[in-house]
Design a protein around this motif. Sequence first.
Motif, PDB file in Angstrom:
ATOM      1  N   GLN A   4       0.722  -1.281  -0.064  1.00  0.00           N
ATOM      2  CA  GLN A   4      -0.024   0.044  -0.072  1.00  0.00           C
ATOM      3  C   GLN A   4       0.764   1.412  -0.029  1.00  0.00           C
ATOM      4  N   ILE A   5       2.029   1.236   0.716  1.00  0.00           N
ATOM      5  CA  ILE A   5       2.742   2.201   0.705  1.00  0.00           C
ATOM      6  C   ILE A   5       3.550   2.546  -0.714  1.00  0.00           C
ATOM      7  N   GLU A   6       3.846   1.345  -1.327  1.00  0.00           N
ATOM      8  CA  GLU A   6       4.472   1.479  -2.576  1.00  0.00           C
ATOM      9  C   GLU A   6       3.641   2.091  -3.795  1.00  0.00           C
ATOM     10  N   SER A   7       2.291   1.996  -3.362  1.00  0.00           N
ATOM     11  CA  SER A   7       1.549   2.462  -4.533  1.00  0.00           C
ATOM     12  C   SER A   7       1.539   3.923  -4.547  1.00  0.00           C
ATOM     13  N   ARG A   8       1.508   4.551  -3.303  1.00  0.00           N
ATOM     14  CA  ARG A   8       1.505   5.942  -3.177  1.00  0.00           C
ATOM     15  C   ARG A   8       2.631   6.746  -3.424  1.00  0.00           C
ATOM     16  N   VAL A   9       4.033   6.267  -3.368  1.00  0.00           N
ATOM     17  CA  VAL A   9       5.151   6.874  -3.437  1.00  0.00           C
ATOM     18  C   VAL A   9       5.900   6.028  -4.560  1.00  0.00           C
ATOM     19  N   SER A  10       7.042   6.633  -4.978  1.00  0.00           N
ATOM     20  CA  SER A  10       7.844   6.018  -5.987  1.00  0.00           C
ATOM     21  C   SER A  10       8.154   4.598  -5.700  1.00  0.00           C
ATOM     22  N   THR A  11       8.034   3.658  -6.643  1.00  0.00           N
ATOM     23  CA  THR A  11       8.189   2.056  -6.297  1.00  0.00           C
ATOM     24  C   THR A  11       9.615   1.748  -6.876  1.00  0.00           C
ATOM     25  N   ILE A  12      10.309   1.307  -5.888  1.00  0.00           N
ATOM     26  CA  ILE A  12      11.587   0.784  -6.412  1.00  0.00           C
ATOM     27  C   ILE A  12      11.286  -0.661  -6.649  1.00  0.00           C
ATOM     28  N   ALA A  13      10.667  -1.366  -5.744  1.00  0.00           N
ATOM     29  CA  ALA A  13      10.476  -2.774  -6.133  1.00  0.00           C
ATOM     30  C   ALA A  13       9.089  -3.205  -5.878  1.00  0.00           C
ATOM     31  N   TYR A  14       8.682  -4.125  -6.836  1.00  0.00           N
ATOM     32  CA  TYR A  14       7.322  -4.590  -6.860  1.00  0.00           C
ATOM     33  C   TYR A  14       7.057  -6.010  -7.184  1.00  0.00           C
ATOM     34  N   THR A  15       5.838  -6.618  -6.993  1.00  0.00           N
ATOM     35  CA  THR A  15       5.943  -7.939  -6.979  1.00  0.00           C
ATOM     36  C   THR A  15       4.719  -8.501  -7.981  1.00  0.00           C
ATOM     37  N   LEU A  16       5.254  -9.080  -9.070  1.00  0.00           N
ATOM     38  CA  LEU A  16       4.155  -9.572 -10.135  1.00  0.00           C
ATOM     39  C   LEU A  16       4.334 -10.900 -10.595  1.00  0.00           C
ATOM     40  N   HIS A  17       3.328 -11.950 -10.587  1.00  0.00           N
ATOM     41  CA  HIS A  17       3.475 -13.160 -11.081  1.00  0.00           C
ATOM     42  C   HIS A  17       4.546 -14.093 -10.267  1.00  0.00           C
ATOM     43  N   GLY A  18       4.836 -13.785  -8.954  1.00  0.00           N
ATOM     44  CA  GLY A  18       5.851 -14.588  -8.326  1.00  0.00           C
ATOM     45  C   GLY A  18       7.388 -14.110  -8.366  1.00  0.00           C
ATOM     46  N   ASN A  19       7.333 -13.046  -9.275  1.00  0.00           N
ATOM     47  CA  ASN A  19       8.820 -12.217  -9.454  1.00  0.00           C
ATOM     48  C   ASN A  19       8.946 -11.025  -8.446  1.00  0.00           C
ATOM     49  N   ARG A  20      10.081 -10.520  -8.338  1.00  0.00           N
ATOM     50  CA  ARG A  20      10.281  -9.228  -7.705  1.00  0.00           C
ATOM     51  C   ARG A  20      10.689  -8.540  -8.778  1.00  0.00           C
ATOM     52  N   TYR A  21      10.318  -7.391  -9.170  1.00  0.00           N
ATOM     53  CA  TYR A  21      10.734  -6.396 -10.358  1.00  0.00           C
ATOM     54  C   TYR A  21      11.418  -5.261  -9.497  1.00  0.00           C
ATOM     55  N   LEU A  22      12.621  -4.904 -10.027  1.00  0.00           N
ATOM     56  CA  LEU A  22      13.462  -3.646  -9.575  1.00  0.00           C
ATOM     57  C   LEU A  22      13.500  -2.604 -10.724  1.00  0.00           C
TER      58      LEU A  22
END
Length: 206
Positions: A4-22
């Motif tokens: 929830q925090i990541e969605s409001r500020v600049s996102t450095i890392a996020y998770t999709l499809h079981g992977n971590r994206y940088l």
Amino acid sequence: MAGQIESRVSTIAYTLHGNRYLNITSRCTLRCAFCPKFKGSWEVRQYELRLHDEPSVADIVAAAGDPSRYSEIVFCGLGEPTRRLDVLLEVAGWLRKEGASVRVNTDGLANLIHDRDVTPEFAGLVDTVSVSMNAHDESTYNRHCRPRHPQAFFAMLEFCQLVQGHVPEVVMTAIDGLPGVDITACRDIADEIGVTFRRRLLDVVG
Ligand code: SF4
């Protein structure tokens, strides 16, 4: 909760499809007409990917979390990760020591922008390089990707040939649904170079 925090500020890392994206930079070499950021949106799924400051190696490592929780750690955001090659390689080195499988999603123009063959620097640090071919010929590529460098299409193809000597897997991708893109011809190019081809769908990240 972190998501929830990541969605409001600049996102450095996020998770999709079981992977971590940088997401390590917002700078690009291309100005793709189909890119959400050129349509005024920096959002991918619920994540805001516009970076107001580029994160340091320590910031990225802290944001990555525990790499063992993910199938792959993927350098991929709304910017070209090889623009920050030194940072990318340093983080990749840490990830590999942690046992992660590391993928770099790239435009394949690193040699062009760094003005040298950087592909040997991926050896031992990156498992998969996924290159956005985007089109089967130069004029279609230029129409969709709008490169500033006139030799971009051919530089991308040469990068694919060179990098396959230094990493276990190279994948070339193209987006099905972009006007004028011949997916069969894209697949033939990947076959000729000797790498895997993957057809992508417009607006689907991964
Ligand atoms: S390379 Fe990717 S992030 Fe950069 S403009 Fe093209 S689609 Fe957008």
